[in-house]
Write an enzyme that holds these catalytic residues in place. Structure first.
Site, PDB file in Angstrom:
ATOM      1  N   ARG A  60      26.818  24.071  39.541  1.00 50.71           N
ATOM      2  CA  ARG A  60      26.623  25.298  40.334  1.00 50.71           C
ATOM      3  C   ARG A  60      27.332  25.183  41.684  1.00 50.71           C
ATOM      4  NH1 ARG A  60      21.555  27.353  43.397  1.00 50.71           N
ATOM      5  NH2 ARG A  60      22.053  29.569  43.690  1.00 50.71           N
ATOM      6  N   HIS A 102      30.073  27.726  43.245  1.00 49.90           N
ATOM      7  CA  HIS A 102      29.914  28.374  44.550  1.00 49.90           C
ATOM      8  C   HIS A 102      31.046  27.993  45.497  1.00 49.90           C
ATOM      9  CE1 HIS A 102      25.464  29.864  44.454  1.00 49.90           C
ATOM     10  NE2 HIS A 102      26.034  29.935  43.262  1.00 49.90           N
ATOM     11  N   ASN A 136      23.158  29.902  48.895  1.00 45.83           N
ATOM     12  CA  ASN A 136      23.448  28.458  48.871  1.00 45.83           C
ATOM     13  C   ASN A 136      22.292  27.581  49.337  1.00 45.83           C
ATOM     14  OD1 ASN A 136      25.947  28.887  47.821  1.00 45.83           O
ATOM     15  ND2 ASN A 136      27.047  28.732  49.774  1.00 45.83           N
ATOM     16  N   HIS A 159      24.454  28.437  32.386  1.00 42.70           N
ATOM     17  CA  HIS A 159      22.998  28.600  32.521  1.00 42.70           C
ATOM     18  C   HIS A 159      22.240  27.978  31.345  1.00 42.70           C
ATOM     19  CE1 HIS A 159      23.326  32.089  35.664  1.00 42.70           C
ATOM     20  NE2 HIS A 159      23.797  30.936  36.097  1.00 42.70           N
TER      21      HIS A 159
HETATM   22  C1  HEM Z   1      27.820  35.362  36.268  1.00 41.00           C
HETATM   23  C2  HEM Z   1      27.316  35.354  37.463  1.00 41.00           C
HETATM   24  C3  HEM Z   1      26.260  34.376  37.895  1.00 41.00           C
HETATM   25  C4  HEM Z   1      25.093  34.674  38.499  1.00 41.00           C
HETATM   26  C5  HEM Z   1      24.614  36.050  38.896  1.00 41.00           C
HETATM   27  C6  HEM Z   1      24.383  33.438  38.705  1.00 41.00           C
HETATM   28  C7  HEM Z   1      23.163  33.333  39.316  1.00 41.00           C
HETATM   29  C8  HEM Z   1      22.408  32.181  39.375  1.00 41.00           C
HETATM   30  C9  HEM Z   1      21.105  32.080  39.956  1.00 41.00           C
HETATM   31  C10 HEM Z   1      20.376  33.209  40.651  1.00 41.00           C
HETATM   32  C11 HEM Z   1      20.660  30.822  39.772  1.00 41.00           C
HETATM   33  C12 HEM Z   1      19.308  30.233  40.206  1.00 41.00           C
HETATM   34  C13 HEM Z   1      19.360  29.809  41.636  1.00 41.00           C
HETATM   35  C14 HEM Z   1      18.004  29.552  42.213  1.00 41.00           C
HETATM   36  O1  HEM Z   1      16.980  29.791  41.583  1.00 41.00           O
HETATM   37  O2  HEM Z   1      17.941  29.101  43.357  1.00 41.00           O
HETATM   38  C15 HEM Z   1      21.690  30.108  39.083  1.00 41.00           C
HETATM   39  C16 HEM Z   1      21.620  28.811  38.714  1.00 41.00           C
HETATM   40  C17 HEM Z   1      22.660  28.123  38.150  1.00 41.00           C
HETATM   41  N1  HEM Z   1      23.928  28.597  37.936  1.00 41.00           N
HETATM   42 FE1  HEM Z   1      24.512  30.508  38.005  1.00 41.00          FE
HETATM   43  N2  HEM Z   1      25.138  32.411  38.215  1.00 41.00           N
HETATM   44  C18 HEM Z   1      26.294  32.940  37.711  1.00 41.00           C
HETATM   45  C19 HEM Z   1      27.340  32.226  37.180  1.00 41.00           C
HETATM   46  C20 HEM Z   1      27.388  30.858  37.115  1.00 41.00           C
HETATM   47  C21 HEM Z   1      28.560  30.090  36.811  1.00 41.00           C
HETATM   48  C22 HEM Z   1      29.951  30.687  36.581  1.00 41.00           C
HETATM   49  C23 HEM Z   1      28.200  28.796  36.816  1.00 41.00           C
HETATM   50  C24 HEM Z   1      29.038  27.564  36.600  1.00 41.00           C
HETATM   51  C25 HEM Z   1      30.159  27.533  35.906  1.00 41.00           C
HETATM   52  C26 HEM Z   1      26.777  28.749  37.104  1.00 41.00           C
HETATM   53  C27 HEM Z   1      26.003  27.615  37.113  1.00 41.00           C
HETATM   54  C28 HEM Z   1      24.668  27.590  37.407  1.00 41.00           C
HETATM   55  C29 HEM Z   1      23.831  26.415  37.214  1.00 41.00           C
HETATM   56  C30 HEM Z   1      24.265  25.102  36.594  1.00 41.00           C
HETATM   57  C31 HEM Z   1      22.582  26.752  37.715  1.00 41.00           C
HETATM   58  C32 HEM Z   1      21.337  25.849  37.779  1.00 41.00           C
HETATM   59  C33 HEM Z   1      21.327  25.113  39.085  1.00 41.00           C
HETATM   60  C34 HEM Z   1      20.250  24.055  39.205  1.00 41.00           C
HETATM   61  O3  HEM Z   1      19.282  24.039  38.457  1.00 41.00           O
HETATM   62  O4  HEM Z   1      20.408  23.196  40.098  1.00 41.00           O
HETATM   63  N3  HEM Z   1      26.334  30.017  37.303  1.00 41.00           N
HETATM   64  N4  HEM Z   1      22.750  30.956  38.855  1.00 41.00           N
END
Ligand code: HEM
Length: 323
Positions: free
Chosen positions: A60, A64, A92, A191
């Protein structure tokens, strides 16, 4: 003329390790810091072995980084008295893993000072962390990124997609980075690992249209399960695994769940609302297919807006712009 430039560039690359043309390449550090990639891998994978949440954190963070000012390590910079950096913007605040990048950087500075960029360290560490489960690299990371000298919290909201976005807004955001609808669906598959905070989806459980209702695009059994975790609309502390039952396992179950209306965020569910993206979701149900596509899309994401050649700098400390 073009051929001559490419030739001159290759010579320049070989002689000085520098090329103005601005492309990433394989093994950029093979002369300047031959053990760089091995050091990143060793430290990352040792830490992942005792922290199964780290692959999600780093993946993530790399996303970002790339979506704000390109993959230039700007997400790693610490705020100062005169500047609120990206790291302190709302999306972030839940990023983790900065200490891992710092640990790798410290080791690299002791082995080959001033050579390896923080942006490359992050791109490599994200790959190596996710790959630990497979004991082989899951995608190729080209290197040669340099570090940016600007990091502004004010630029984050306009570039990092929100979990409340609909399909067309998500797609616009990805297209503005040179990515396609295919990349959007494939990269959302990230995800399959990690956690999401209740506050970012509890409207779907308790108050979808302002009438105390549930999001009809969310499977009712899954919604009932989520309600046992997120007790109210105002729960700001609980997180749940985004992929029920396999949130540390990198696999294609994100797409299987999504088809069953078990995507956690509105932005996940939105991928089913467009004919083309819905079809792509259907094509990624098998892990082998997902891995192949993910490898290609990660390579494209990792190349967004990169600084190369003499642009930017090689930061001495990943959190601090060189003075
Ligand atoms: C398509 C648009 C995307 C949206 C709207 C989005 C949104 C989010 C949100 C809201 C979270 C949870 C954050 C939290 O609860 O604090 C999250 C977690 C995460 N996102 Fe996305 N994301 C997107 C695309 C991506 C992409 C492109 C990647 C990587 C290639 C990614 C990788 C991750 C990962 C691995 C997590 C888990 C983080 C953790 O548990 O430490 N996301 N995302």
């Amino acid at each position: 003329m073009k051929t001559y430039f490419i030739f001159a560039c290759v010579v320049a690359l070989t002689v000085a390790g520098v090329c103005q043309a601005g492309v990433l390449r394989k093994n950029f550090y093979s002369n300047s810091c031959p053990s760089a990639e091995a050091i990143v891998k060793n430290i990352t994978q040792t830490l992942v072995a005792s922290d199964p949440g780290l692959p999600a954190d780093l993946l993530r963070m790399h996303f970002h980084d790339c979506f704000v000012r390109g993959c230039d390590g700007s997400v790693l910079i610490t705020s100062t008295a005169n500047n609120i950096a990206e790291k302190d913007s709302i999306p972030n605040l839940s990023l983790e893993g900065f200490d891992v990048i710092d640990e790798i950087k410290t080791e690299l500075e002791s082995k080959c000072a001033g050579k390896v960029s923080c942006a490359d360290i992050l791109a490599l560490a994200a790959r190596d962390a996710v790959s630990f489960q497979f004991q082989k690299p899951m995608w190729e990371v080209l290197t040669g990124r340099r570090d940016g000298k600007v990091s502004l919290a004010s630029e984050v909201l306009a570039n990092i997609p929100s979990p409340f976005f609909n399909f067309s807004t998500l797609l616009k955001g990805f297209q503005s980075k040179g990515l396609t609808v295919h990349d959007l669906v494939v990269l959302s598959g990230a995800h399959t690992i990690g956690h999401g905070n209740c506050i970012l989806f509890s409207n779907r459980l308790y108050n979808f249209t302002g009438k105390g209702d549930q999001d009809p695009s969310l499977d009712p059994t899954y919604a009932a399960f989520l309600k046992t975790k997120c007790k109210s609309l105002s729960d700001t502390t609980t997180t749940v695994g985004m992929d029920p039952d396999s949130s540390t396992n990198f696999d294609a179950s994100y797409y299987v769940n999504l088809k069953h209306k078990k995507g956690l965020f509105q932005s996940d569910a939105a991928l089913l609302t467009n004919r083309i993206s819905n079809k792509i979701v259907g094509e990624l149900q098998k892990s082998t297919d997902f891995f192949k596509e993910f490898a290609q899309s990660m390579k494209r994401m990792g190349a967004i807006g990169v600084l190369t050649g003499n642009s930017g700098e090689i930061r001495k400390t990943c959190g601090v712009i060189n003075s």
